[in-house]
Design a protein around this motif. Structure first.
Motif, mmCIF file in Angstrom:
data_model
loop_
_atom_site.group_PDB
_atom_site.id
_atom_site.type_symbol
_atom_site.label_atom_id
_atom_site.label_comp_id
_atom_site.label_asym_id
_atom_site.label_seq_id
_atom_site.Cartn_x
_atom_site.Cartn_y
_atom_site.Cartn_z
ATOM 1 N N PRO A 55 0.753 -1.276 0.192
ATOM 2 C CA PRO A 55 -0.069 0.064 0.041
ATOM 3 C C PRO A 55 0.641 1.265 0.071
ATOM 4 O O PRO A 55 0.286 2.400 -0.046
ATOM 5 C CB PRO A 55 -0.904 -0.259 1.242
ATOM 6 N N ASN A 56 2.123 1.403 0.195
ATOM 7 C CA ASN A 56 3.092 2.381 0.113
ATOM 8 C C ASN A 56 3.773 2.554 -1.174
ATOM 9 O O ASN A 56 4.817 3.052 -1.029
ATOM 10 C CB ASN A 56 3.862 2.277 1.354
ATOM 11 N N ASN A 82 -4.164 18.774 0.407
ATOM 12 C CA ASN A 82 -3.089 19.128 1.664
ATOM 13 C C ASN A 82 -2.805 18.110 2.212
ATOM 14 O O ASN A 82 -3.286 16.952 1.899
ATOM 15 C CB ASN A 82 -3.989 19.989 2.518
ATOM 16 N N PRO A 83 -1.513 17.959 2.783
ATOM 17 C CA PRO A 83 -0.905 16.937 3.392
ATOM 18 C C PRO A 83 -1.895 16.231 4.420
ATOM 19 O O PRO A 83 -2.931 17.078 4.851
ATOM 20 C CB PRO A 83 0.153 17.316 4.322
ATOM 21 N N TYR A 84 -2.060 14.862 4.426
ATOM 22 C CA TYR A 84 -3.283 14.017 5.152
ATOM 23 C C TYR A 84 -2.417 13.430 6.345
ATOM 24 O O TYR A 84 -1.536 12.544 6.053
ATOM 25 C CB TYR A 84 -4.045 13.232 4.364
ATOM 26 N N ASP A 85 -2.870 13.557 7.517
ATOM 27 C CA ASP A 85 -2.517 12.796 8.653
ATOM 28 C C ASP A 85 -3.137 11.389 8.769
ATOM 29 O O ASP A 85 -4.273 11.251 8.889
ATOM 30 C CB ASP A 85 -2.500 13.494 9.901
ATOM 31 N N VAL A 88 2.280 11.070 7.356
ATOM 32 C CA VAL A 88 1.308 11.830 6.760
ATOM 33 C C VAL A 88 1.634 11.777 5.137
ATOM 34 O O VAL A 88 2.764 11.686 4.736
ATOM 35 C CB VAL A 88 2.042 13.336 6.971
ATOM 36 N N TRP A 89 0.599 11.688 4.691
ATOM 37 C CA TRP A 89 0.751 11.396 3.155
ATOM 38 C C TRP A 89 0.831 12.731 2.389
ATOM 39 O O TRP A 89 0.219 13.949 2.977
ATOM 40 C CB TRP A 89 -0.771 10.885 2.463
ATOM 41 N N GLN A 90 1.545 13.047 1.274
ATOM 42 C CA GLN A 90 1.957 14.326 0.778
ATOM 43 C C GLN A 90 0.413 14.820 0.263
ATOM 44 O O GLN A 90 -0.331 14.358 -0.114
ATOM 45 C CB GLN A 90 2.862 14.296 -0.326
#
Length: 395
Positions: free
Chosen positions: A83-84, A115-118, A129-131
């Motif tokens: 998944p990464n 926006n970045p997502y925690d 955090v996803w970019q």
């Protein structure tokens, strides 16, 4: 002594009344069903009108169409298998629908994406955090990618929920050919940009949208009212429907789908011609079906092309991430909706003139249909190309 008569129905009269009611219900039910489908079809058309308005507002704001195949890319991070995959970017895999979200009243969703997502929504933890613009569009854990957006769904399509991510019934037009339509004007390999592929992309990418390319209304030389911008699709229901489950068993050229648009027809079940016969090699991934990833730019998920009339089989030369014959389709009777470049919504029927389905498509190096040729697929092909200068009649 005076006799009193009791009023009421006899058994025979009651049976007659019940029979009449049954007949009336039987006559009325098809009319009710037809009225419901007419309402669903009108709702589907209205969804398309809203998408057309969003597309024009986007172009007015940015002087270009939203890019099919946008997003982020880092050449120093290549694919793994989990998944990464592609950490720090999404391999420029975002569909044009993502860019349109703030223009069809999905501003909240756009804010989450851009926006970045925690991941765990816990600011005290780091490194999770996803970019901005999100991870790969197959990552179910990123909420926007798994969101069903009501305006991207046709009410006549009953497909819901797993194993799909967010579904869509509307895809962008990538033309009447298939060569390099999955890549467009960009390809990356061996840590270098493959610029020599641009000639192939320019020859084969003849639609209103081109993968990873900034398209504009001025590019549509055939006229916005004569060129299809988007088309309707059906999503998979877990069966072997030929319009939603990808046939990957026929190769490319000369005997595959680039040489014959109808090459997969021999794999249809003769008893149920809308379904693939048993034993035919189909794409096996659970989420790799038609319309199963609204945010993904791959042909299978958010693209249509115009080599054949509506509701033709979904026939690819390779796996789900390649390209192939991907007609418009719908759960409506007899055809499917399309959105024209000027914002008009039209319903094209299964009987629209589509040239010779046994013919090859246009591609760079072809002797039959070299770059710049008139579409070999008749009226439907002419409507699918932006600048081939074909003359189209009213349809």
């Amino acid at each position: 002594m005076k006799r009193t008569e009791r009023s009421g129905f006899t058994l025979v009269e009651l049976l007659v009344v019940i029979a009449i009611i049954g007949v009336l219900v039987g006559l009325l039910l098809p009319a009710v069903q037809a009225a419901r489908e007419a309402a669903r079809r009108m709702s589907c058309s209205n969804n398309f009108k809203q998408l057309g308005l969003a597309m024009h507002n986007y172009h007015s704001a940015y002087n270009q169409l939203p890019v099919q195949g946008s997003g982020t890319f880092r050449p120093d991070t290549q694919a793994g298998s989990g998944p990464n995959d592609f950490p720090g970017h999404n391999q420029r895999s975002l569909s044009a629908l993502v860019g349109l979200t703030p223009f069809f009243e999905q501003q909240g969703l756009w804010e989450t994406i851009s926006n970045p997502y925690d991941k765990d929504q816990d600011p005290s933890t780091t490194g999770d955090v996803w970019q901005a613009m999100g991870p790969g569009t197959w990552v179910r854990e990123f909420p926007p990618w798994a969101t069903d957006i009501a305006m991207l769904r046709c009410p006549s399509d009953p497909g819901r929920g797993l194993p799909a991510l967010g579904r869509t019934n509307y895809g962008v037009n990538v033309g009447d050919a298939i060569h390099y339509t999955e890549w467009g004007y960009w390809r990356f390999g061996n840590n270098a940009w493959l610029q020599d592929q641009l000639a192939n992309a320019k020859a084969g990418c003849r639609g209103f949208f081109v993968q990873r390319h900034h398209c504009k209304f001025r590019d549509v030389l055939d006229g916005l009212s004569n060129t299809i911008a988007m088309g309707e699709m059906v999503t998979d229901l877990g069966d072997r429907d030929s319009r939603t489950h990808i046939n990957i068993n026929n190769g490319w050229f000369p005997d595959g789908v680039r040489g014959h648009a109808n090459v997969c027809d021999d794999d249809l079940d003769p008893q149920r011609p809308q379904f693939w016969a048993n034993g035919v090699t189909l794409e096996g991934g659970d989420t790799r079906r038609r319309g199963f990833r609204w945010a993904n730019s791959n042909i299978a998920f958010t693209c249509v092309n115009f080599m054949r009339s509506p509701n033709a089989p979904l026939c690819f030369g390779g796996g789900w991430s390649s390209t192939g014959q991907a007609s418009v389709a719908s759960r409506h009777q007899g055809g499917a909706h399309v959105l024209m470049g000027d914002g008009a919504v039209k319903f094209i029927t299964d009987s629209i003139e589509a040239g010779d389905p046994n013919d090859s498509s246009v591609f760079n190096g072809s002797t039959a249909h070299p770059a710049g040729s008139e579409s070999p697929y008749g009226l439907i092909g002419a409507l699918g190309t932006r600048a081939s200068r074909e003359i189209t009649e009213e349809f």
